[in-house]
Scaffold this motif. Sequence first.
Motif, short mmCIF file in Angstrom:
data_model
loop_
_atom_site.label_atom_id
_atom_site.label_comp_id
_atom_site.label_asym_id
_atom_site.label_seq_id
_atom_site.Cartn_x
_atom_site.Cartn_y
_atom_site.Cartn_z
N VAL A 1 6.56 -10.79 -4.55
CA VAL A 1 7.08 -9.75 -3.73
C VAL A 1 6.68 -8.49 -4.27
N ILE A 2 5.76 -7.86 -3.80
CA ILE A 2 5.62 -6.35 -4.36
C ILE A 2 6.31 -5.28 -3.20
N THR A 3 7.20 -4.51 -3.90
CA THR A 3 7.79 -3.56 -3.08
C THR A 3 7.40 -2.07 -3.36
N ILE A 4 6.77 -1.35 -2.60
CA ILE A 4 6.31 0.12 -2.65
C ILE A 4 7.56 1.03 -2.74
N ASN A 5 8.02 1.66 -3.96
CA ASN A 5 9.43 1.85 -4.29
C ASN A 5 9.35 3.53 -4.48
N ARG A 6 9.05 4.11 -3.31
CA ARG A 6 9.38 5.82 -3.23
C ARG A 6 10.10 6.08 -2.11
N PRO A 7 11.09 5.46 -1.97
CA PRO A 7 12.03 5.67 -0.60
C PRO A 7 12.21 7.32 -0.20
N LYS A 8 12.40 8.17 -1.07
CA LYS A 8 12.66 9.52 -1.04
C LYS A 8 11.58 10.15 -0.21
N SER A 9 10.11 9.57 -0.38
CA SER A 9 9.13 10.27 0.27
C SER A 9 8.40 8.95 1.15
N LEU A 10 9.52 8.26 1.74
CA LEU A 10 9.10 7.07 2.56
C LEU A 10 7.89 6.37 2.19
N ASN A 11 8.02 6.15 0.99
CA ASN A 11 6.82 5.33 0.21
C ASN A 11 5.58 5.68 0.08
N GLY B 1 13.65 0.38 1.09
CA GLY B 1 14.51 1.23 2.26
C GLY B 1 14.14 0.49 3.72
N GLN B 2 14.95 1.11 4.76
CA GLN B 2 15.20 0.51 5.76
C GLN B 2 14.07 1.22 6.78
N LYS B 3 13.50 2.51 6.66
CA LYS B 3 12.92 3.31 7.35
C LYS B 3 11.31 3.03 7.60
N ALA B 4 10.90 3.00 6.18
CA ALA B 4 9.39 3.05 6.21
C ALA B 4 8.93 1.97 5.20
N PHE B 5 7.70 1.29 5.60
CA PHE B 5 6.76 0.55 4.95
C PHE B 5 6.03 1.53 4.17
N VAL C 1 5.79 -5.39 7.49
CA VAL C 1 6.14 -3.99 7.77
C VAL C 1 7.28 -3.57 8.54
N ASN C 2 8.14 -2.91 7.50
CA ASN C 2 9.69 -2.57 7.67
C ASN C 2 9.83 -1.08 8.22
N GLY C 3 9.08 -0.59 9.30
CA GLY C 3 9.33 0.70 9.64
C GLY C 3 8.05 1.42 9.66
N TYR C 4 7.86 2.75 9.36
CA TYR C 4 6.58 3.56 9.63
C TYR C 4 5.52 2.82 8.85
N ALA C 5 4.46 2.82 9.27
CA ALA C 5 2.99 2.38 8.52
C ALA C 5 2.08 3.40 9.24
N LEU C 6 2.27 4.61 8.76
CA LEU C 6 1.18 5.53 9.02
C LEU C 6 0.22 6.02 8.05
N GLY C 7 -0.95 6.36 8.69
CA GLY C 7 -2.11 6.78 7.76
C GLY C 7 -2.43 5.60 6.89
N ALA D 1 8.98 -1.23 13.64
CA ALA D 1 7.77 -0.76 12.80
C ALA D 1 7.18 0.23 13.88
N LYS D 2 6.52 1.11 13.36
CA LYS D 2 5.52 1.86 14.07
C LYS D 2 4.19 2.27 13.30
N PHE D 3 3.18 2.22 14.01
CA PHE D 3 1.94 2.37 13.50
C PHE D 3 1.29 3.67 14.07
N GLY D 4 0.47 4.10 13.16
CA GLY D 4 -0.35 5.30 13.46
C GLY D 4 -1.46 5.73 12.46
#
Length: 263
Positions: A19-29, A61-65, A107-113, A131-134
């Motif tokens: 399990v690889i977790t991108i861990n920069r929650p303050k910048s929404l990863n 975090g809970q907000k963004a992928f 994908v646990n939240g925003y998956a943008l760009g 999740a939200k994609f865009g």
Amino acid sequence: MEMKTYNNLLVEVEDGIAVITINRPKSLNALNSETLAELGDIASTIEKSKEVKVVILTGAGQKAFVAGADISEMVNATAQEGRAMALLAAETFNCLENMPQVTIAAVNGYALGGGCEISMACDIRIAADNAKFGQPEVNLGILPGFGGTQRLPRLVGKGRAKELIFTTDQIDAEEAYRIGLVNKVVPQTELLDYCKSMAKKIMSKASYGVTLAKQAINTGMDTDLESGLKLEANLFGLAFATHDKAEGMQAFLEKRKADLTDF
Ligand code: CAA
């Protein structure tokens, strides 16, 4: 597998699943160059490993992928630096896309760009219901640069990809499912468990067979049908040389469970 410590990633390996977790929650990863380089490093370590058979990629975090490439890094970047960042992402994402292991984006939240783009470099996308994609790049005066103009039309078709990229509309998990961008939508609290149970199901099959099928699909999708069918025949033939083919077929005929070991 020798495990390094990363500034922007958490990596846990257990029972054949990394399990690889991108861990920069303050910048929404958001993906900065250091994170891209670290992802490239862990991907190239895992691709050589026999211990890991499935990779699950998620965001802290809970907000963004992943809310995209890091805008605070790009704001002052020159043309050369922008290109270098895209090439670094291409190298990293290609490694993820073509590694012998199966990759699942949780994908646990925003998956943008860049977030939508890295999820598309994975074999399978499972979305939490939040999740939200865009692809919002044209709001910023740029275009998708981490594979969005190439992988999105391949996944959802040219017309839908153009609409998403030109309008920058965000779509929710259900819409992403409807257009074929994600394989399944699950409640956020069940996301990782769902991905792990899918990983276990895949690992219970002939892992080398799965890897050959991945290679045939990936290479075949980027070539003409005739070449793709030739490649499939060659890989099909190669599978006949394996222990798992002998064991899998013998076990079927003897009505017993196969002991599948190749990878
Ligand atoms: N890069 C850098 N920082 C980011 C970021 C990004 N892509 N996305 C979010 N952040 C930061 C915010 O700046 C904010 O930082 P501060 O707390 O220091 O102000 C923090 O994360 C939290 O974000 P918000 O306050 O904006 O949270 P919100 O809930 O109001 O909005 C959001 C969430 C809709 C995802 C919004 O953050 C947003 O629109 N983010 C940018 C999305 C985007 O444009 N992504 C594409 C980037 S370009 C790209 O990816 C190019 C490519 O093809 C590779």
